[in-house]
Design a protein around this motif. Structure first.
Motif, PDB file in Angstrom:
ATOM      1  N   ALA A 105       0.822  -1.208   0.000  1.00 20.65           N
ATOM      2  CA  ALA A 105       0.000   0.000   0.000  1.00 20.65           C
ATOM      3  C   ALA A 105       0.854   1.255   0.000  1.00 20.65           C
ATOM      4  N   LEU A 106       1.943   1.253   0.749  1.00 24.75           N
ATOM      5  CA  LEU A 106       2.820   2.419   0.843  1.00 24.75           C
ATOM      6  C   LEU A 106       3.474   2.736  -0.494  1.00 24.75           C
ATOM      7  N   HIS A 107       4.151   1.762  -1.090  1.00 25.50           N
ATOM      8  CA  HIS A 107       4.876   2.000  -2.336  1.00 25.50           C
ATOM      9  C   HIS A 107       3.923   2.267  -3.502  1.00 25.50           C
ATOM     10  N   PHE A 108       2.874   1.474  -3.606  1.00 26.33           N
ATOM     11  CA  PHE A 108       1.931   1.639  -4.720  1.00 26.33           C
ATOM     12  C   PHE A 108       1.233   3.000  -4.659  1.00 26.33           C
ATOM     13  N   THR A 109       0.724   3.371  -3.495  1.00 22.72           N
ATOM     14  CA  THR A 109      -0.006   4.629  -3.373  1.00 22.72           C
ATOM     15  C   THR A 109       0.908   5.828  -3.553  1.00 22.72           C
ATOM     16  N   ALA A 110       2.113   5.764  -3.003  1.00 21.22           N
ATOM     17  CA  ALA A 110       3.049   6.885  -3.143  1.00 21.22           C
ATOM     18  C   ALA A 110       3.397   7.119  -4.607  1.00 21.22           C
ATOM     19  N   ALA A 111       3.709   6.042  -5.331  1.00 22.05           N
ATOM     20  CA  ALA A 111       4.081   6.186  -6.742  1.00 22.05           C
ATOM     21  C   ALA A 111       2.893   6.612  -7.591  1.00 22.05           C
ATOM     22  N   LEU A 112       1.726   6.004  -7.346  1.00 22.57           N
ATOM     23  CA  LEU A 112       0.540   6.306  -8.142  1.00 22.57           C
ATOM     24  C   LEU A 112       0.100   7.754  -7.972  1.00 22.57           C
ATOM     25  N   THR A 113       0.004   8.242  -6.741  1.00 20.41           N
ATOM     26  CA  THR A 113      -0.461   9.608  -6.512  1.00 20.41           C
ATOM     27  C   THR A 113       0.516  10.648  -7.046  1.00 20.41           C
ATOM     28  N   THR A 114       1.802  10.351  -6.993  1.00 19.50           N
ATOM     29  CA  THR A 114       2.784  11.284  -7.549  1.00 19.50           C
ATOM     30  C   THR A 114       2.613  11.425  -9.051  1.00 19.50           C
ATOM     31  N   SER A 115       2.487  10.299  -9.739  1.00 19.26           N
ATOM     32  CA  SER A 115       2.334  10.347 -11.195  1.00 19.26           C
ATOM     33  C   SER A 115       1.006  10.984 -11.600  1.00 19.26           C
ATOM     34  N   LEU A 116      -0.080  10.628 -10.907  1.00 13.74           N
ATOM     35  CA  LEU A 116      -1.383  11.196 -11.250  1.00 13.74           C
ATOM     36  C   LEU A 116      -1.397  12.704 -11.051  1.00 13.74           C
ATOM     37  N   ALA A 117      -0.755  13.191  -9.996  1.00 15.99           N
ATOM     38  CA  ALA A 117      -0.701  14.642  -9.778  1.00 15.99           C
ATOM     39  C   ALA A 117       0.007  15.333 -10.941  1.00 15.99           C
ATOM     40  N   ILE A 118       1.086  14.744 -11.433  1.00 18.38           N
ATOM     41  CA  ILE A 118       1.809  15.329 -12.571  1.00 18.38           C
ATOM     42  C   ILE A 118       0.961  15.261 -13.830  1.00 18.38           C
ATOM     43  N   TRP A 119       0.320  14.129 -14.072  1.00 14.51           N
ATOM     44  CA  TRP A 119      -0.492  13.972 -15.287  1.00 14.51           C
ATOM     45  C   TRP A 119      -1.687  14.922 -15.285  1.00 14.51           C
ATOM     46  N   PHE A 120      -2.359  15.033 -14.144  1.00  9.86           N
ATOM     47  CA  PHE A 120      -3.509  15.947 -14.077  1.00  9.86           C
ATOM     48  C   PHE A 120      -3.069  17.401 -14.228  1.00  9.86           C
ATOM     49  N   MET A 121      -1.910  17.730 -13.673  1.00 10.55           N
ATOM     50  CA  MET A 121      -1.411  19.096 -13.836  1.00 10.55           C
ATOM     51  C   MET A 121      -1.090  19.386 -15.293  1.00 10.55           C
ATOM     52  N   LEU A 122      -0.524  18.411 -16.004  1.00  8.54           N
ATOM     53  CA  LEU A 122      -0.249  18.596 -17.425  1.00  8.54           C
ATOM     54  C   LEU A 122      -1.549  18.752 -18.205  1.00  8.54           C
ATOM     55  N   HIS A 123      -2.542  17.936 -17.876  1.00  5.50           N
ATOM     56  CA  HIS A 123      -3.856  18.047 -18.529  1.00  5.50           C
ATOM     57  C   HIS A 123      -4.462  19.425 -18.258  1.00  5.50           C
TER      58      HIS A 123
END
Length: 323
Positions: free
Chosen positions: A80-98
């Protein structure tokens, strides 16, 4: 007596959780008040960012507090720690780019008007695009979720290990069982899916800054005309995108550099707290930045212009042909 690394990390996580929760809840409340009809693209992106920020703080930072308090994580907690940390970081970048691309497209149409009509199905496509980003993020990090585990024989604790900043990574390992998969997926692909969108985000925001300068100089027959409500919303969105880019890019780059040299910095007790601040700083500060920008623009939220009802001019006033 100097505070230990665990105490500093608990303090940092607690502050970030509190600040992020208050900011994102306020941002969600102010945004939800704007939704009178269908969800606009800007609303969808803001709400998506709010959920990403809350998930990061309520899952990742709480697990860090649990670990720093001396409660060892099992394999499920590590996943949960590694998956959530990596996923939320990438999604924040992708949504900001969008978000930046959305307002860049609108700003470009203001500076260089198009003859053809706008796409009426843009809202439907935006919902599909945002949903696709959520699905893509989960799909990309499924191997991290599957292969992260806790070693059966962790390193024995001693006074040196207690000061080590990378022991949470030693207790929660992500091993793919293949050197080529580890190199191409773990060290190249997972970095590129963050750094390439960040590079595009910087380029798009730099382009928007040039468009804003050009928009500021625009005149119509040597007569300057003020912005209408729709243009004001676009200008605010463009400025907000640039400010958020200036926040998220240094935080991500600094975090990446510190993690890369983590072994050399293991003796410093403040490094875990610094890493936590860099990884969660965007989720804590960005909601307040959005509300601050709107306050400076004398508007409560992105719907401020929509809530104002136009008043009819007096009958004895001759309207300008540019009105």
């Amino acid at each position: 007596m100097k505070p230990s690394a665990d105490v500093l990390e608990i303090i940092a996580c607690s502050i970030l959780i509190l600040v992020s929760f208050v900011g994102n809840v306020c941002l969600f409340y102010s945004t939800s008040k704007c939704i009178t009809g269908g969800l606009q693209t800007s609303f969808l992106l803001i709400i998506s960012l709010v959920f990403v920020h809350l998930i990061k703080n309520l899952v990742v930072n709480i697990l860090k507090i649990v670990y720093s308090a001396g409660i060892l994580l099992d394999s499920v907690g590590c996943k949960a720690l590694h998956f959530t940390a990596a996923l939320t970081t990438s999604l924040a970048i992708w949504f900001m780019l969008h978000f930046a691309l959305f307002y860049h497209r609108k700003l470009y149409r203001i500076v260089y008007p198009l003859n053809r009509a706008a796409n009426l199905n843009q809202q439907k496509y935006s919902l599909k695009e945002i949903s696709a980003l959520w699905v893509a993020g989960v799909a990309v990090y499924i191997p991290v979720l599957v292969y992260t585990k806790k070693p059966e024989h962790p390193n024995p604790g001693n006074d040196t290990a207690s000061l080590s900043t990378n022991r949470i990574y030693m207790d929660c390992l992500t091993g793919f069982g293949n050197e080529q998969v580890e190199f191409y997926y773990g060290k190249i692909f997972l970095v590129l899916i963050d750094i390439l969108p960040l590079a595009i985000l910087v380029f798009v925001c730099f382009w928007m800054a040039l468009l804003l300068l050009e928009k500021k100089k625009m005149t119509y027959g040597d007569i300057w005309i003020g912005d209408d409500d729709s243009e004001t919303e676009v200008l605010r969105g463009a400025k907000f995108s640039i400010l958020l880019m200036l926040l998220i890019t240094p935080l991500w780059v600094s975090h990446f550099i510190l993690v890369y040299f983590l072994k050399d910095l293991a003796a410093y007790a403040f490094i875990p707290a610094v890493l936590t601040a860099l990884s969660s700083g965007f989720s804590a500060l960005s909601p307040f930045l959005l509300m601050l920008v709107n306050y400076k623009m004398k508007l409560v939220s992105f719907c401020g212009a929509q809530q104002e009802k136009p008043t009819a001019p007096p009958a004895d006033i001759i309207l300008s042909p540019y009105a």
